[in-house]
Design an enzyme around this catalytic site. Sequence first.
Site, PDB file in Angstrom:
ATOM      1  N   ARG A   1      47.321  27.990 -15.137  1.00  0.00           N
ATOM      2  CA  ARG A   1      48.684  27.876 -15.658  1.00  0.00           C
ATOM      3  C   ARG A   1      49.663  27.168 -14.733  1.00  0.00           C
ATOM      4  O   ARG A   1      49.577  27.298 -13.506  1.00  0.00           O
ATOM      5  CB  ARG A   1      49.234  29.278 -15.955  1.00  0.00           C
ATOM      6  CG  ARG A   1      48.520  29.929 -17.109  1.00  0.00           C
ATOM      7  CD  ARG A   1      48.922  31.369 -17.322  1.00  0.00           C
ATOM      8  NE  ARG A   1      48.345  31.844 -18.575  1.00  0.00           N
ATOM      9  CZ  ARG A   1      47.074  32.214 -18.711  1.00  0.00           C
ATOM     10  NH1 ARG A   1      46.262  32.190 -17.668  1.00  0.00           N
ATOM     11  NH2 ARG A   1      46.610  32.594 -19.888  1.00  0.00           N
TER      12      ARG A   1
ATOM     13  N   HIS B   1      45.472  24.978 -18.692  1.00  0.00           N
ATOM     14  CA  HIS B   1      44.252  24.162 -18.727  1.00  0.00           C
ATOM     15  C   HIS B   1      44.492  22.713 -19.170  1.00  0.00           C
ATOM     16  O   HIS B   1      43.741  22.163 -19.977  1.00  0.00           O
ATOM     17  CB  HIS B   1      43.217  24.817 -19.636  1.00  0.00           C
ATOM     18  CG  HIS B   1      42.707  26.142 -19.146  1.00  0.00           C
ATOM     19  ND1 HIS B   1      42.665  26.486 -17.820  1.00  0.00           N
ATOM     20  CD2 HIS B   1      42.213  27.233 -19.824  1.00  0.00           C
ATOM     21  CE1 HIS B   1      42.157  27.705 -17.684  1.00  0.00           C
ATOM     22  NE2 HIS B   1      41.891  28.186 -18.888  1.00  0.00           N
TER      23      HIS B   1
ATOM     24  N   HIS C   1      34.569  25.908 -17.208  1.00  0.00           N
ATOM     25  CA  HIS C   1      34.970  27.155 -17.864  1.00  0.00           C
ATOM     26  C   HIS C   1      33.809  27.824 -18.604  1.00  0.00           C
ATOM     27  O   HIS C   1      33.971  28.292 -19.733  1.00  0.00           O
ATOM     28  CB  HIS C   1      36.127  26.875 -18.830  1.00  0.00           C
ATOM     29  CG  HIS C   1      37.048  28.025 -19.005  1.00  0.00           C
ATOM     30  ND1 HIS C   1      36.670  29.190 -19.629  1.00  0.00           N
ATOM     31  CD2 HIS C   1      38.338  28.207 -18.646  1.00  0.00           C
ATOM     32  CE1 HIS C   1      37.696  30.018 -19.653  1.00  0.00           C
ATOM     33  NE2 HIS C   1      38.729  29.456 -19.054  1.00  0.00           N
TER      34      HIS C   1
ATOM     35  N   ASP D   1      41.885  39.116 -15.746  1.00  0.00           N
ATOM     36  CA  ASP D   1      42.234  37.699 -15.945  1.00  0.00           C
ATOM     37  C   ASP D   1      43.086  37.328 -14.741  1.00  0.00           C
ATOM     38  O   ASP D   1      44.287  37.129 -14.841  1.00  0.00           O
ATOM     39  CB  ASP D   1      42.996  37.533 -17.267  1.00  0.00           C
ATOM     40  CG  ASP D   1      43.146  36.064 -17.656  1.00  0.00           C
ATOM     41  OD1 ASP D   1      42.656  35.211 -16.897  1.00  0.00           O
ATOM     42  OD2 ASP D   1      43.760  35.785 -18.693  1.00  0.00           O
TER      43      ASP D   1
ATOM     44  N   GLU E   1      35.878  31.015 -12.593  1.00  0.00           N
ATOM     45  CA  GLU E   1      36.378  29.645 -12.531  1.00  0.00           C
ATOM     46  C   GLU E   1      36.863  29.333 -11.126  1.00  0.00           C
ATOM     47  O   GLU E   1      37.912  29.798 -10.705  1.00  0.00           O
ATOM     48  CB  GLU E   1      37.532  29.479 -13.531  1.00  0.00           C
ATOM     49  CG  GLU E   1      37.192  29.899 -14.940  1.00  0.00           C
ATOM     50  CD  GLU E   1      38.417  30.408 -15.701  1.00  0.00           C
ATOM     51  OE1 GLU E   1      39.471  29.742 -15.671  1.00  0.00           O
ATOM     52  OE2 GLU E   1      38.329  31.480 -16.313  1.00  0.00           O
TER      53      GLU E   1
HETATM   54  C1  BGC Z   1      42.567  32.087 -18.542  1.00  0.00           C
HETATM   55  C2  BGC Z   1      42.792  33.058 -19.679  1.00  0.00           C
HETATM   56  C3  BGC Z   1      42.586  32.325 -20.976  1.00  0.00           C
HETATM   57  C4  BGC Z   1      41.193  31.722 -20.966  1.00  0.00           C
HETATM   58  C5  BGC Z   1      40.880  30.934 -22.187  1.00  0.00           C
HETATM   59  C6  BGC Z   1      41.186  31.569 -18.631  1.00  0.00           C
HETATM   60  O1  BGC Z   1      40.944  30.666 -17.608  1.00  0.00           O
HETATM   61  O2  BGC Z   1      42.808  32.685 -17.290  1.00  0.00           O
HETATM   62  O3  BGC Z   1      44.092  33.605 -19.624  1.00  0.00           O
HETATM   63  O4  BGC Z   1      42.748  33.187 -22.064  1.00  0.00           O
HETATM   64  O5  BGC Z   1      41.032  30.893 -19.858  1.00  0.00           O
HETATM   65  O6  BGC Z   1      41.840  30.013 -22.465  1.00  0.00           O
END
Ligand code: BGC
Length: 326
Positions: free
Chosen positions: A78, A103, A176, A233, A291
């Site tokens: 983010r 992302h 991811h 998360d 990740e």
């Molecule tokens: C994020 C999550 C998100 C997910 C899918 C992750 O890398 O930290 O908050 O929901 O990706 O978008």
Amino acid sequence: MNELFGTLSDGTPVHRWTLERAGVRVRILSYGGIVQSLETPDRDGRAGNVVLGFADLDGYLAHPDPYFGALVGRYANRIAAGRFPLDGVTYALAQNSGPNSLHGGGRGFDKRVWEVAPLEGEAYGLRLSRVSPHGEEGFPGRLEVTATYRLEEDGALAIAYEAVTDAPTVVNLTNHSYFNLGGSGNAGGHELRLAASRFTPVDENLIPTGELADVTDTRFDFRRTRKIGGGYDHNFVLDGGVTEAAREVAELHDPSSGRVLTVATTEPGIQLYTADHLGEPFAPGDGIALETQHFPNSPNHPNFPTTVLRPGEVYRSRTVYGFTTR
Ligand code: BGC
């Protein structure tokens, strides 16, 4: 070897490449650089797919939000309010996750078709490349990016990223994949070890407060192997910071199949996401994302390791996923 995997609505073909070595087989798509499947042996030598994904292109197009297996950029994770300052200019990005840019924005690297070519003179590697034009999703600078996927001699999957820019910008690239070492079902019973003494606490919008908090006596302490459960998360601050060579930072173990995944990286952080919002056809907790990355919202946190890339510099990042059993 490669084959046609599907066709986008504008007619662009998407290809699927297969690499095999030392009992490991990985399938990579030119769309999003997606790791579509990754087969490794369990403790009895039976091969099984250890990442979540879909059998066809429509599956990926219909379920973009979890970023299944994809190569994520220009900025993984983010950026608060989709804004960041650089050299006195404030840049505004696509805000695609509440107030934040997530992302890479509305159409990040995961939703682009990459050029794919086998690594010269060998059968175990692929070089994916694309040019992200100046202004794409609001990011400054024309960025030339390559991601190299390679199966090493022992079957480990190495992903190496490189990027250069023609104007100052920010870069944070990751993959991811959601791992399920049992092949299916809930992954909350997997055990995890993380070489992280600190983590980055977040606010209600999942933006780091800026603090690097000690994990001692919290549910964020994975320094000794333990069952994961769910509800994570979060970005962990990996001991050692940014390193020249990839060093082992994580180990994921599935007691039922005996599969062990080790993660080695040059990155200073790792997002542990227990997939609590996967959506159909998967259930919450069906996979574990690990990740490797720089910290979320680094462009707005001068105390975090920098994600700024300037002309003349080369962005480099390397992560190796190793597979064993016990
Ligand atoms: C994020 C999550 C998100 C997910 C899918 C992750 O890398 O930290 O908050 O929901 O990706 O978008």
